[in-house]
Design an enzyme around this catalytic site. Sequence first.
Site, PDB file in Angstrom:
ATOM      1  N   LYS A  94       8.466  -1.497  -1.198  1.00 30.13           N
ATOM      2  CA  LYS A  94       7.636  -0.795  -0.215  1.00 30.13           C
ATOM      3  C   LYS A  94       8.515  -0.220   0.905  1.00 30.13           C
ATOM      4  CE  LYS A  94       4.286   0.074   2.718  1.00 30.13           C
ATOM      5  NZ  LYS A  94       3.168   0.932   2.609  1.00 30.13           N
ATOM      6  N   CYS A 154       4.187   3.782   9.415  1.00 31.10           N
ATOM      7  CA  CYS A 154       5.048   3.132   8.412  1.00 31.10           C
ATOM      8  C   CYS A 154       6.519   3.497   8.458  1.00 31.10           C
ATOM      9  CB  CYS A 154       4.519   3.434   7.019  1.00 31.10           C
ATOM     10  SG  CYS A 154       3.111   2.433   6.579  1.00 31.10           S
ATOM     11  N   GLU A 160       0.832  -1.193   0.000  1.00 33.67           N
ATOM     12  CA  GLU A 160       0.000   0.000   0.000  1.00 33.67           C
ATOM     13  C   GLU A 160       0.869   1.246   0.000  1.00 33.67           C
ATOM     14  OE1 GLU A 160      -3.543   0.063  -0.193  1.00 33.67           O
ATOM     15  OE2 GLU A 160      -2.481   1.827  -0.910  1.00 33.67           O
TER      16      GLU A 160
HETATM   17  C1  UDX Z   1       3.604   6.960   4.390  1.00 34.49           C
HETATM   18  C2  UDX Z   1       3.900   6.945   2.887  1.00 34.49           C
HETATM   19  O1  UDX Z   1       3.874   8.288   2.384  1.00 34.49           O
HETATM   20  C3  UDX Z   1       2.902   6.064   2.176  1.00 34.49           C
HETATM   21  O2  UDX Z   1       3.224   5.988   0.782  1.00 34.49           O
HETATM   22  C4  UDX Z   1       2.964   4.673   2.786  1.00 34.49           C
HETATM   23  O3  UDX Z   1       2.094   3.786   2.164  1.00 34.49           O
HETATM   24  C5  UDX Z   1       2.661   4.746   4.269  1.00 34.49           C
HETATM   25  O4  UDX Z   1       3.579   5.631   4.881  1.00 34.49           O
HETATM   26  P1  UDX Z   1       1.874   8.208   5.982  1.00 34.49           P
HETATM   27  O5  UDX Z   1       2.673   7.623   7.103  1.00 34.49           O
HETATM   28  O6  UDX Z   1       0.401   8.062   6.015  1.00 34.49           O
HETATM   29  O7  UDX Z   1       2.344   7.580   4.590  1.00 34.49           O
HETATM   30  O8  UDX Z   1       2.170   9.784   5.916  1.00 34.49           O
HETATM   31  P2  UDX Z   1       3.243  10.719   5.189  1.00 34.49           P
HETATM   32  O9  UDX Z   1       2.506  11.775   4.472  1.00 34.49           O
HETATM   33  O10 UDX Z   1       4.236   9.962   4.430  1.00 34.49           O
HETATM   34  O11 UDX Z   1       3.963  11.417   6.433  1.00 34.49           O
HETATM   35  C6  UDX Z   1       4.766  10.724   7.355  1.00 34.49           C
HETATM   36  C7  UDX Z   1       5.321  11.659   8.404  1.00 34.49           C
HETATM   37  O12 UDX Z   1       6.316  12.514   7.855  1.00 34.49           O
HETATM   38  C8  UDX Z   1       4.267  12.586   9.024  1.00 34.49           C
HETATM   39  O13 UDX Z   1       4.466  12.670  10.424  1.00 34.49           O
HETATM   40  C9  UDX Z   1       4.525  13.898   8.348  1.00 34.49           C
HETATM   41  O14 UDX Z   1       4.098  14.991   9.111  1.00 34.49           O
HETATM   42  C10 UDX Z   1       6.039  13.857   8.192  1.00 34.49           C
HETATM   43  N1  UDX Z   1       6.536  14.733   7.119  1.00 34.49           N
HETATM   44  C11 UDX Z   1       6.183  14.495   5.821  1.00 34.49           C
HETATM   45  C12 UDX Z   1       7.382  15.798   7.429  1.00 34.49           C
HETATM   46  O15 UDX Z   1       7.706  16.020   8.592  1.00 34.49           O
HETATM   47  N2  UDX Z   1       7.845  16.587   6.407  1.00 34.49           N
HETATM   48  C13 UDX Z   1       7.516  16.385   5.095  1.00 34.49           C
HETATM   49  O16 UDX Z   1       7.990  17.135   4.230  1.00 34.49           O
HETATM   50  C14 UDX Z   1       6.648  15.299   4.797  1.00 34.49           C
END
Ligand code: UDX
Length: 466
Positions: A222, A278, A163
């Site tokens: 992944k 994740c 995913e």
């Molecule tokens: C992630 C992956 O993006 C997704 O493809 C995978 O399937 C599951 O893991 P998710 O954990 O839902 O998704 O959120 P994501 O948007 O990736 O953010 C992860 C963390 O990084 C968050 O705490 C977010 O706030 C942080 N983040 C993200 C930052 O601090 N800075 C950024 O520029 C981007």
Amino acid sequence: MPKIQKICCVGAGYVGGPTMSVIAQKNPHIQITVVDLNEARIKAWNDKDLTKLPIYEPGLDAVVAEARGRNLFFDTDVDKAIDEADMIFISVNTPTKTYGKGKGMAADLKYIELCARQIARVAKTNKIVVEKSTLPVRTAQAIKRILDQTGNGVEFEILSNPEFLAEGTAIQDLMNPDRVLIGGDQTEKGQKAIQELVDIYGAWVPRERILTTNVWSSELSKLTANAFLAQRVSSINAISELCEVSGADVNEVSRAIGTDSRVGSKFLKASVGFGGSCFQKDILNLVYIAKTYGLDAVADYWEQVIIMNDHQKRRFAEKIVTTLFNTVNDKKIAFLGWAFKKDTNDTRESAAIYVANDLIEEEANIHVYDPKVTEQQMLSDLDYLNTRNSEANQNHLTVHQDPYITLKDAHGIAVLTEWDEFKTYDWQRIYDNMQKPAFVFDGRNILDRKELEKIGFEVYTIGKGE
Ligand code: UDX
Ligand code: ADP
């Protein structure tokens, strides 16, 4: 094997729920049953009131409204759904192990194994089993062995279909994915099974965006995708600390490097640290796998991404303490946000938990407002860290429904989640009701610092030097 008519998805969580809702919406001829052992969760998925769905995800309610009761069902009868299905998705949770070998690092495959054994016990006809949960490389092989050796002699084909949806944008990501990845055996039967799943996604995803690989490439891709994304966040966070001491502004640096098309602009937002179910888990898996193969340099390289993230969370908490005259003992520290990012009620590995935990160690009183996270969840997050007993956590954590009450009389405000509504608050009113000097610690870089300073706030922004 005939065309897929019935799908069962085991696990009605953040992955299984939204993914099956969209597959059902786009494939009205396929009957999909999502099952879970958790009765309360299934009850919530079936609630007439769509605001009561167990997962908050923008756009999910409309998809559920369309498909539920037509070809999408939520149920607790796991055996029946397995028995009837041609294709079974495994979307159960795979948390990091909290005990034994690989503790704090390897994925706990207990739920996966139980699920595989249950499928083996119940299945009386051939099935395609799709691993959807995030898993370490070569898990498909383990699932296959359990199914083949404990089953009723029926044939199983195992596919890996990781995913890539991100929470908060899950529906958008599912509707319009950059790619769908499907790994399967290179045998004729394996290829046939891959094609069945390609056809399901093909109902709305352009064929060139559906990538097919062998199982292990799919599993490893992944982990690698998440490790690369997390690495970008840790990289920019490392630079944020340098900006603060050198007088640079991390937003400007991000923009400057992000416009280089080889670097790209996404995932360069400095923050109090990444969270979510994740990133940390997948990197730890990668590290654990590398160590298992004796690849210590590879393991150390990726582990540094986590070490940087831990450092970022810790230094944010330390910044609050040092700024508040080196003591937060008995002071009210108000948190805006607890979720690991905006537009989700998920709190797994959220930076807020760690910052709160460090501040409670300093005997601060934490008052929290988050638009979607319940008090019970926040307490259980703190309890999970096992730093102190539950009663002590309760004594130091107060959860409010009203942001202005949360912020009233606070010595400092910490922004932990980038919820849009925080930007629309009446900050003059907040200032008037706070202890002075009034400090704001913007861990998400979302507030207008100049405006706040004009009002009289003293503002710390991640990555902004003086
Ligand atoms: C992630 C992956 O993006 C997704 O493809 C995978 O399937 C599951 O893991 P998710 O954990 O839902 O998704 O959120 P994501 O948007 O990736 O953010 C992860 C963390 O990084 C968050 O705490 C977010 O706030 C942080 N983040 C993200 C930052 O601090 N800075 C950024 O520029 C981007
Ligand atoms: P994810 O983010 O991976 O979707 P969640 O924890 O949100 O993780 O969801 C996983 C779900 O799987 C939980 O609701 C849990 O109750 C369910 N689950 C775990 N094991 C089984 C099982 N053997 N049968 C049915 N449901 C299960």
